[in-house]
Scaffold this motif. Sequence first.
Motif, PDB file in Angstrom:
ATOM      1  N   THR A 140      15.954 -38.082  39.026  1.00 53.42           N
ATOM      2  CA  THR A 140      15.291 -38.239  40.323  1.00 53.42           C
ATOM      3  C   THR A 140      15.153 -39.731  40.590  1.00 53.42           C
ATOM      4  O   THR A 140      15.040 -40.535  39.654  1.00 53.42           O
ATOM      5  N   ARG A 189      17.351 -35.856  43.951  1.00 51.90           N
ATOM      6  CA  ARG A 189      17.204 -35.197  42.651  1.00 51.90           C
ATOM      7  C   ARG A 189      18.512 -34.474  42.359  1.00 51.90           C
ATOM      8  O   ARG A 189      19.140 -33.903  43.242  1.00 51.90           O
ATOM      9  N   HIS A 283       9.094 -36.365  40.875  1.00 53.77           N
ATOM     10  CA  HIS A 283       9.398 -35.048  41.446  1.00 53.77           C
ATOM     11  C   HIS A 283       9.680 -35.224  42.927  1.00 53.77           C
ATOM     12  O   HIS A 283       9.116 -36.110  43.579  1.00 53.77           O
TER      13      HIS A 283
END
Length: 336
Positions: A140, A189, A283
């Motif tokens: 990521t 990602r 994330h």
Amino acid sequence: MSRRSSPAAGVGRAGWALLVTLAIALVPASTPVWLLGVNGHAGSGIGRDTVELPELPPLHERAPELYDEQGCIRVPPDEQGEADCGAEPLPGDAGPVDERAHRNLAGFRGPHYITELVRDDLTVLESTVRTTGSDEWTATGLVRNETREAVGGVTVHAVLFDEEGTALGSASAPVPVDPLRAGEPGPFRMAADVPAAAVGEVRWQVNAGDAAAESRRDAEIIVHWLRSYGGGRDVAVGNLLDEAVAEQRPYLLYGSVRNHAGTAIEQPAVVIAWLGDEGEVLHVAETPVVRPGSGDRLPALDAEEPGDLADFLHAEPEDPGAEFGGVMPMLWVVGS
């Protein structure tokens, strides 16, 4: 051309929300960059361009209910019972090359948005890239558009090699922010069916095309509160949640979106990226914009009444770990 990376490793809800969110700042993130070219071609890296930020309208236009008839912001009276119109203004924008600054812009909140371009390239921000150390390889991170124009269809490619230089596999992923404006970062990602422990180095390449003629991302992002997994709220304007059974409560991020574009934003959504203590992307997620009070996804955020608010509520049902904590993530408004 591509280059090798380093080794892998009254006043209503909206009114008060605007005042609070203008005062929120992020912990600075480090920002070394990794040079890559648009469509795989390295730029010259010569010269310097300055681009304008996509500023939001002034606060008195976005929330006129916060001001009285004299144009003074409504504040509680002082000890003598008199309202004070002489308050110091809020801090202005950060310097033109301060990448660590948390900016609140049209369609964007967070760091890494720059105004001075020293390369004519799309750039992978190396310090934001996080790769796994076990199981399959995942990554990521952030890319940034350092070209003079907005671009569309940005895709990040990674070719994986072992310590001996043998190719192990590859991965590609789109950047979910389209268009990506000049100076603007965007998250990615990706995953590859390659054991992470076998990867010795990564070669990155970024491809992009032309942006659509008109950007429909001119929207304001207002964060009301966020709540850590199993905990109470960390940043709040209000609390609509029961305090019971805390250990079962998911991570939540709740906010609103206001359209300042001249046209409707179709299929509006909010892209979210959480940064760790060292500035790495932990994330990436996307959540729809919904009708207030109903939870039904909005097919479009209308431009006819730009003062209206629509909401977003993102939940992470599994424990994302202590790294999420109460840190305010980066946010983008996207749509078509």
